[in-house]
Enzyme design. Structure first.
Site, PDB file in Angstrom:
ATOM      1  NE  ARG A 200      48.094  38.060  43.547  1.00 42.80           N
ATOM      2  CZ  ARG A 200      47.756  38.345  44.806  1.00 42.80           C
ATOM      3  NH1 ARG A 200      48.404  37.780  45.812  1.00 42.80           N
ATOM      4  NH2 ARG A 200      46.782  39.191  45.058  1.00 42.80           N
TER       5      ARG A 200
ATOM      6  CB  SER B  16      44.884  45.187  41.316  1.00 39.31           C
ATOM      7  OG  SER B  16      45.124  45.295  42.706  1.00 39.31           O
TER       8      SER B  16
ATOM      9  CG  ASP C 149      39.051  40.052  48.753  1.00 41.93           C
ATOM     10  OD1 ASP C 149      39.259  39.664  47.584  1.00 41.93           O
ATOM     11  OD2 ASP C 149      39.911  40.639  49.430  1.00 41.93           O
TER      12      ASP C 149
END
Length: 428
Positions: free
Chosen positions: A125, A170, A314
Site C-alpha cells: 500500500r 489517499s 468505502d
C-alpha cells in the site's frame, strides 16, 4: 481448510442496529488524545483489529491508558506533546492504514528511532506521497524494503515549512500531515497537488483537531495553513460516532428487502461523509428518514444509477452489490482509490460480481454492474478485506444462498457483523 459461512436466502429485514464506533474517528481520536495535554475519556470506541493495532502502538510508545472490559471505553493520559522514544522500537500495524499513515507523520516529530511495519498487504500500500511531504519538512525517513512502501524507519526531524502533497491517491496522507503539523516547531503550509480524493475524510480530521483545540486555515481544500508550536488540549470526554461505512450494509439491506431498518449512532449532523450513502439509496428509489441520532431506510423499487463516488469510496462498494437488485446498469465513477485499499477492490469486486452472474465492466477508475435475471450461488473470495465480506452478504437477500470465505476478516472494523445481520433477518 479456509473457514466459510453460508448465508441462506433472507426474505425480509426489519429492526434496529446500534452501530459500532467509527474506525476513522476512533483511530484519529486515540492519536490526538495521546498527543494532547490532559486525560481524555473516549466512549463508543470501536473494538476491532485496526483500533487494537493503534492501541498497541501507543502502548509501546509509552502512552498510558485503561480500557473497559468490552474495549469501547478508553481513558488516555495525554503526553502533552510529540512522542520521544529513547530506544529503537518496531511497531507492527497489521493492515491498518488509519494507524500507519498518521503514526508515520507523528513519529517525524520529536526525537525518535522507530520502524513501522505490517502485514504483507501493508507493504503493497503506497506511502511515498506522505514520505515525500514529510521529507520536505525536514523529516528523516528511510524505506527499509521497497521504495515508496512500508516498512519505514523514522527518526524525527519534521520542523514545518512549505510542503506539497499529492491528494489523488489517499486522503490519509493529508490527514497524517494535518494532525502532526501543529506540534512542529515552525508553521506549516500544505499545498495539494492533483484532485483531493475523499474530501469528507479530511473534514473528519479537521473536526477532531478542532475538538482537541487546534484550528486549521483551510483554503478551499487546495492549501492548508497550520501554526506551529501548538499543543492539543483534551476535551475531557469524546463520544465516537457510529461507523457510517458499517451502516451502509444494513441500510442497503432494507432498501433491497425491507421492512425498515434503523441505524443509530449517526444522523443528519454526523461528521462522516459516508452518511451521504443514504442519499444514493434514495436516488435509487429507497425511502430514507433522517434523525439527529439515526438514519432509517425502507424498501423501494430500486433503479440503476450513474454517479461519481469519489466522496464516499468505502460506502460506494456497498452500492456495487446493491446494484444486483436494481433495474438497469449501474456505473460507479472516480473510484481509482479502491485499488490502493485493503486489496485492489476494483479488481476484486469485478471478479466476485461475475461469479454471482452479473455482467461487469472494470475500468481504470470505474465499474459498471448489470444484474442477471437470477443470481447464481457462489463461493465469494474476500481477499482479507472486511468490506468484500460485508458487501457480498447482501447476495443472500435474493432467492440464492451465498458462501462467504474467511468471514472473520470483518474483524478489521466490525467483528460481530454477521450476528448483527442475522438479528434483523427473517427467512421465508
Amino acid at each position: 481448510m479456509q473457514e466459510s459461512l453460508t448465508l441462506q436466502p433472507i426474505a425480509r429485514v426489519d429492526g434496529t442496529i446500534n452501530l459500532p464506533g467509527s474506525k476513522s474517528v476512533s483511530n484519529r481520536a486515540l492519536l490526538l488524545a495521546a498527543l494532547a495535554k490532559g486525560t481524555t475519556t473516549l466512549t463508543n470506541l470501536l473494538d476491532s483489529d485496526d483500533v487494537r493495532h493503534m492501541l498497541n502502538a501507543l502502548n509501546a510508545l509509552g502512552v498510558h491508558y485503561s480500557l473497559s472490559d468490552d474495549r469501547t471505553r478508553c481513558e488516555i493520559q495525554g503526553q502533552g506533546g510529540p512522542f520521544n522514544t529513547l530506544v529503537e522500537l518496531e511497531l507492527f500495524l497489521g493492515n491498518a492504514g488509519t494507524a500507519m499513515r498518521p503514526l508515520a507523520a507523528a513519529l517525524c516529530l520529536g526525537t525518535n528511532n522507530v520502524v513501522l511495519t505490517g502485514e504483507p498487504r501493508m507493504k503493497e500500500r503506497p506511502i511515498g506521497h506522505l514520505v515525500d511531504a514529510l521529507r520536505q519538512g525536514g523529516a528523516d525517513v528511510t524505506y527499509l524494503e521497497q521504495e515508496n512502501y512500508p516498512p519505514l524507519h523514522l527518526k524525527g526531524g519534521f520542523t514545518g515549512g512549505n510542503v506539497t502533497v499529492d491528494g489523488s491517491v489517499s486522503s490519509q496522507f493529508l490527514t497524517a500531515l494535518l494532525m502532526a503539523a501543529p506540534l512542529a516547531p515552525g508553521n506549516t503550509a500544505i499545498d495539494i497537488k492533483g484532485e483531493l480524493v475523499s474530501k469528507p475524510y479530511i473534514d473528519i480530521t479537521l473536526h477532531l483537531m478542532k475538538t482537541f483545540g487546534v484550528e486549521v486555515e483551510n483554503q478551499n481544500y487546495q492549501r492548508f495553513v497550520i501554526q506551529g508550536g501548538q499543543q492539543y488540549q483534551s476535551p475531557g470526554h469524546y463520544l465516537v460516532e457510529g461507523d457510517a461505512s458499517s451502516a451502509s450494509y444494513f441500510l442497503a439491506a432494507a432498501a433491497i428487502k425491507g421492512g425498515t431498518v434503523k441505524v443509530t449512532g449517526i444522523g443528519r449532523n454526523s461528521v462522516q461523509g459516508d452518511i451521504r450513502f443514504a442519499d444514493v439509496l434514495e436516488k435509487m428509489g429507497a425511502h430514507i428518514t433522517w434523525g439527529d441520532d439515526f438514519i432509517s431506510c425502507t424498501r423501494g423499487e430500486l433503479n440503476a444509477i450513474d454517479m461519481d463516488m469519489n466522496h464516499i469510496p468505502d460506502a460506494a462498494m456497498t452500492i456495487a452489490t446493491t446494484a444486483l437488485f436494481a433495474k438497469g446498469t449501474t456505473t460507479l465513477r472516480n473510484i481509482y482509490n479502491w485499488r490502493v485499499k485493503e486489496t485492489d477492490r476494483l479488481a476484486a469486486m469485478a471478479t466476485e460480481l461475475r461469479k454471482v452472474g452479473a455482467t461487469v465492466e472494470e475500468g481504470h477508475d470505474f465499474i459498471t454492474v448489470t444484474p442477471p435475471a437470477q443470481l447464481q450461488f457462489a463461493d465469494i473470495g474476500t481477499y482479507n478485506d472486511h468490506r468484500m465480506a460485508m458487501c457480498f452478504s447482501l447476495v443472500a437477500l435474493s432467492d440464492t444462498p451465498v458462501t462467504i470465505l474467511d468471514p472473520k476478516c470483518t474483524a478489521k472494523t466490525f467483528p460481530n457483523y454477521f450476528a448483527q445481520l442475522a438479528r434483523i433477518s427473517h427467512s421465508a
